[in-house]
Design a protein around this motif. Structure first.
Motif, PDB file in Angstrom:
ATOM      1  N   GLU A   1       0.859  -1.170   0.000  1.00  0.00           N
ATOM      2  CA  GLU A   1       0.000   0.000   0.000  1.00  0.00           C
ATOM      3  C   GLU A   1       0.904   1.230   0.000  1.00  0.00           C
ATOM      4  OE1 GLU A   1      -3.173   1.746   3.195  1.00  0.00           O
ATOM      5  OE2 GLU A   1      -3.164  -0.421   2.878  1.00  0.00           O
ATOM      6  N   VAL A   2       0.460   2.298  -0.624  1.00  0.00           N
ATOM      7  CA  VAL A   2       1.217   3.551  -0.651  1.00  0.00           C
ATOM      8  C   VAL A   2       0.469   4.579   0.183  1.00  0.00           C
ATOM      9  CG1 VAL A   2       2.059   5.439  -2.109  1.00  0.00           C
ATOM     10  CG2 VAL A   2       2.157   3.091  -2.946  1.00  0.00           C
ATOM     11  N   VAL A   3       1.226   5.340   0.961  1.00  0.00           N
ATOM     12  CA  VAL A   3       0.639   6.438   1.725  1.00  0.00           C
ATOM     13  C   VAL A   3       1.457   7.707   1.456  1.00  0.00           C
ATOM     14  CG1 VAL A   3       1.969   5.993   3.850  1.00  0.00           C
ATOM     15  CG2 VAL A   3      -0.213   7.189   3.989  1.00  0.00           C
ATOM     16  N   LEU A   4       0.756   8.808   1.272  1.00  0.00           N
ATOM     17  CA  LEU A   4       1.368  10.134   1.170  1.00  0.00           C
ATOM     18  C   LEU A   4       0.844  10.954   2.341  1.00  0.00           C
ATOM     19  CD1 LEU A   4       0.864  10.867  -2.644  1.00  0.00           C
ATOM     20  CD2 LEU A   4       2.927   9.991  -1.525  1.00  0.00           C
ATOM     21  N   VAL A   5       1.753  11.614   3.042  1.00  0.00           N
ATOM     22  CA  VAL A   5       1.363  12.386   4.228  1.00  0.00           C
ATOM     23  C   VAL A   5       2.044  13.749   4.177  1.00  0.00           C
ATOM     24  CG1 VAL A   5       1.226  12.394   6.754  1.00  0.00           C
ATOM     25  CG2 VAL A   5       1.368  10.212   5.537  1.00  0.00           C
ATOM     26  N   LYS A   6       1.256  14.805   4.344  1.00  0.00           N
ATOM     27  CA  LYS A   6       1.838  16.141   4.517  1.00  0.00           C
ATOM     28  C   LYS A   6       2.031  16.338   6.012  1.00  0.00           C
ATOM     29  CE  LYS A   6      -0.183  18.566   0.615  1.00  0.00           C
ATOM     30  NZ  LYS A   6      -1.168  19.607   0.245  1.00  0.00           N
ATOM     31  N   VAL A   7       3.260  16.708   6.384  1.00  0.00           N
ATOM     32  CA  VAL A   7       3.610  16.840   7.798  1.00  0.00           C
ATOM     33  C   VAL A   7       4.287  18.192   8.025  1.00  0.00           C
ATOM     34  CG1 VAL A   7       4.927  15.822   9.700  1.00  0.00           C
ATOM     35  CG2 VAL A   7       3.995  14.345   7.906  1.00  0.00           C
ATOM     36  N   ARG A   8       3.830  18.886   9.059  1.00  0.00           N
ATOM     37  CA  ARG A   8       4.473  20.135   9.456  1.00  0.00           C
ATOM     38  C   ARG A   8       5.437  19.808  10.596  1.00  0.00           C
ATOM     39  NH1 ARG A   8       2.731  24.332   7.537  1.00  0.00           N
ATOM     40  NH2 ARG A   8       0.535  23.808   7.529  1.00  0.00           N
ATOM     41  N   VAL A   9       6.677  20.253  10.440  1.00  0.00           N
ATOM     42  CA  VAL A   9       7.726  19.927  11.403  1.00  0.00           C
ATOM     43  C   VAL A   9       8.370  21.215  11.886  1.00  0.00           C
ATOM     44  CG1 VAL A   9       9.875  18.649  11.739  1.00  0.00           C
ATOM     45  CG2 VAL A   9       8.169  17.794  10.131  1.00  0.00           C
ATOM     46  N   ALA A  68      14.465   5.791   9.011  1.00  0.00           N
ATOM     47  CA  ALA A  68      14.383   4.542   9.773  1.00  0.00           C
ATOM     48  C   ALA A  68      13.179   3.707   9.357  1.00  0.00           C
ATOM     49  CB  ALA A  68      14.326   4.845  11.267  1.00  0.00           C
ATOM     50  N   ASN A  69      12.142   4.360   8.828  1.00  0.00           N
ATOM     51  CA  ASN A  69      10.926   3.664   8.386  1.00  0.00           C
ATOM     52  C   ASN A  69      10.917   3.414   6.886  1.00  0.00           C
ATOM     53  OD1 ASN A  69       8.812   3.311  10.686  1.00  0.00           O
ATOM     54  ND2 ASN A  69       9.880   5.241  11.077  1.00  0.00           N
ATOM     55  N   GLN A  70      12.074   3.558   6.252  1.00  0.00           N
ATOM     56  CA  GLN A  70      12.228   3.319   4.812  1.00  0.00           C
ATOM     57  C   GLN A  70      11.214   4.110   3.991  1.00  0.00           C
ATOM     58  OE1 GLN A  70      12.061  -0.968   4.748  1.00  0.00           O
ATOM     59  NE2 GLN A  70      14.256  -1.123   5.109  1.00  0.00           N
ATOM     60  N   ALA A  71      10.991   5.344   4.421  1.00  0.00           N
ATOM     61  CA  ALA A  71      10.104   6.257   3.708  1.00  0.00           C
ATOM     62  C   ALA A  71      10.959   7.367   3.091  1.00  0.00           C
ATOM     63  CB  ALA A  71       9.072   6.838   4.670  1.00  0.00           C
ATOM     64  N   LYS A  72      10.319   8.229   2.331  1.00  0.00           N
ATOM     65  CA  LYS A  72      11.011   9.359   1.716  1.00  0.00           C
ATOM     66  C   LYS A  72      10.281  10.635   2.095  1.00  0.00           C
ATOM     67  CE  LYS A  72      12.316   6.622  -2.285  1.00  0.00           C
ATOM     68  NZ  LYS A  72      12.049   6.363  -3.697  1.00  0.00           N
ATOM     69  N   GLN A 100       9.335  23.968   6.698  1.00  0.00           N
ATOM     70  CA  GLN A 100       8.682  23.192   7.749  1.00  0.00           C
ATOM     71  C   GLN A 100       7.520  22.309   7.273  1.00  0.00           C
ATOM     72  OE1 GLN A 100       7.739  26.363  10.555  1.00  0.00           O
ATOM     73  NE2 GLN A 100       9.459  25.696  11.814  1.00  0.00           N
ATOM     74  N   LEU A 101       7.243  22.248   5.981  1.00  0.00           N
ATOM     75  CA  LEU A 101       6.170  21.398   5.479  1.00  0.00           C
ATOM     76  C   LEU A 101       6.768  20.356   4.528  1.00  0.00           C
ATOM     77  CD1 LEU A 101       3.098  20.888   5.502  1.00  0.00           C
ATOM     78  CD2 LEU A 101       2.946  22.350   3.477  1.00  0.00           C
ATOM     79  N   TYR A 102       6.517  19.089   4.844  1.00  0.00           N
ATOM     80  CA  TYR A 102       7.092  17.984   4.086  1.00  0.00           C
ATOM     81  C   TYR A 102       6.001  17.076   3.531  1.00  0.00           C
ATOM     82  CZ  TYR A 102      11.676  19.080   6.009  1.00  0.00           C
ATOM     83  OH  TYR A 102      12.846  19.706   6.329  1.00  0.00           O
ATOM     84  N   MET A 103       6.317  16.478   2.393  1.00  0.00           N
ATOM     85  CA  MET A 103       5.505  15.404   1.835  1.00  0.00           C
ATOM     86  C   MET A 103       6.275  14.125   2.120  1.00  0.00           C
ATOM     87  SD  MET A 103       2.834  14.402   0.075  1.00  0.00           S
ATOM     88  CE  MET A 103       2.285  15.837  -0.840  1.00  0.00           C
ATOM     89  N   VAL A 104       5.626  13.184   2.783  1.00  0.00           N
ATOM     90  CA  VAL A 104       6.259  11.911   3.109  1.00  0.00           C
ATOM     91  C   VAL A 104       5.584  10.824   2.288  1.00  0.00           C
ATOM     92  CG1 VAL A 104       6.804  10.278   4.945  1.00  0.00           C
ATOM     93  CG2 VAL A 104       6.711  12.718   5.452  1.00  0.00           C
ATOM     94  N   GLU A 105       6.405   9.941   1.728  1.00  0.00           N
ATOM     95  CA  GLU A 105       5.919   8.848   0.885  1.00  0.00           C
ATOM     96  C   GLU A 105       6.427   7.540   1.465  1.00  0.00           C
ATOM     97  OE1 GLU A 105       7.446   7.066  -3.364  1.00  0.00           O
ATOM     98  OE2 GLU A 105       7.528   9.223  -3.065  1.00  0.00           O
ATOM     99  N   MET A 106       5.519   6.572   1.579  1.00  0.00           N
ATOM    100  CA  MET A 106       5.914   5.254   2.072  1.00  0.00           C
ATOM    101  C   MET A 106       5.143   4.183   1.318  1.00  0.00           C
ATOM    102  SD  MET A 106       5.471   3.614   5.821  1.00  0.00           S
ATOM    103  CE  MET A 106       6.428   2.217   6.347  1.00  0.00           C
ATOM    104  N   CYS A 107       5.813   3.114   0.980  1.00  0.00           N
ATOM    105  CA  CYS A 107       5.188   1.952   0.349  1.00  0.00           C
ATOM    106  C   CYS A 107       5.577   0.735   1.176  1.00  0.00           C
ATOM    107  CB  CYS A 107       5.681   1.799  -1.086  1.00  0.00           C
ATOM    108  SG  CYS A 107       5.029   0.311  -1.901  1.00  0.00           S
ATOM    109  N   SER A 108       4.555   0.082   1.746  1.00  0.00           N
ATOM    110  CA  SER A 108       4.839  -1.074   2.591  1.00  0.00           C
ATOM    111  C   SER A 108       3.567  -1.878   2.806  1.00  0.00           C
ATOM    112  CB  SER A 108       5.417  -0.598   3.936  1.00  0.00           C
ATOM    113  OG  SER A 108       5.963  -1.694   4.635  1.00  0.00           O
ATOM    114  N   SER A 109       3.627  -2.823   3.721  1.00  0.00           N
ATOM    115  CA  SER A 109       2.441  -3.601   4.059  1.00  0.00           C
ATOM    116  C   SER A 109       1.423  -2.701   4.751  1.00  0.00           C
ATOM    117  CB  SER A 109       2.814  -4.760   4.982  1.00  0.00           C
ATOM    118  OG  SER A 109       3.216  -4.263   6.246  1.00  0.00           O
TER     119      SER A 109
END
Length: 168
Positions: free
Chosen positions: A88-96, A110-114, A121-130
């Protein structure tokens, strides 16, 4: 009642209205769709619909029989859990905040995401995993400020020589 979650792979004709007919079948009969993804296969005449649903053995059999009756459904394969490879793929906008930026980037790696910086301070995070890993990742991301999330349904194939084409 012994409910189980199943992954069904449907090989369907690749044309207008097929997805609507399949989802209407679930809706009319009150069957739940937990996850749904669809895309063209290696043969442009066909699409694959991956449906994650749940029910007792009788309901699952009924779902498969009803889907098989649809003219556009060419084959149905239930992907057994021990042979299931699903992502499954998830895209998350995160304010840091600036204080957490280094911690955030370490967490993402560490979570093998990008992570891609959209603006300060605003990031797009992409992860593909179970599905389970994506759920856990989102839970852990709560330590930062989640602005927006979108995720796909699971795409699945059997870890075997069998294919959905064998089911025809």
């Amino acid at each position: 009642m012994n409910q189980k979650k199943v992954v069904l792979s449907l090989l369907v004709s690749n044309h207008f209205g097929v997805l609507t007919r399949v989802t209407n079948l679930f809706s009319r009969r009150g069957y739940n769709i937990i996850s749904l993804s669809v895309g063209e296969t290696e043969n442009p005449k066909f699409s694959r619909i991956t449906v994650v649903t749940s029910g007792d053995e009788a309901i699952i059999c009924q779902i498969k029989r009803q889907c098989a009756k649809l003219e556009d459904v060419k084959a149905i394969q239930e992907v057994e859990e021990q042979q299931l490879y699903m992502r499954e793929v998830v895209l998350v906008k995160v304010r840091v905040t600036y204080m957490n930026e280094e911690e955030f980037m370490c967490f993402v790696a560490a979570n093998q995401a990008k992570a891609y910086c959209i603006e300060q301070q605003l990031y797009m995070v992409e992860m593909c995993s179970s599905t389970q890993a994506v759920d856990a990742f989102i839970d852990k991301l709560e330590m930062f400020e989640i602005v927006e999330i979108v995720r796909t349904g699971g795409c699945a194939l059997a870890l075997s020589t069998a294919t959905v084409y064998d089911e025809r």
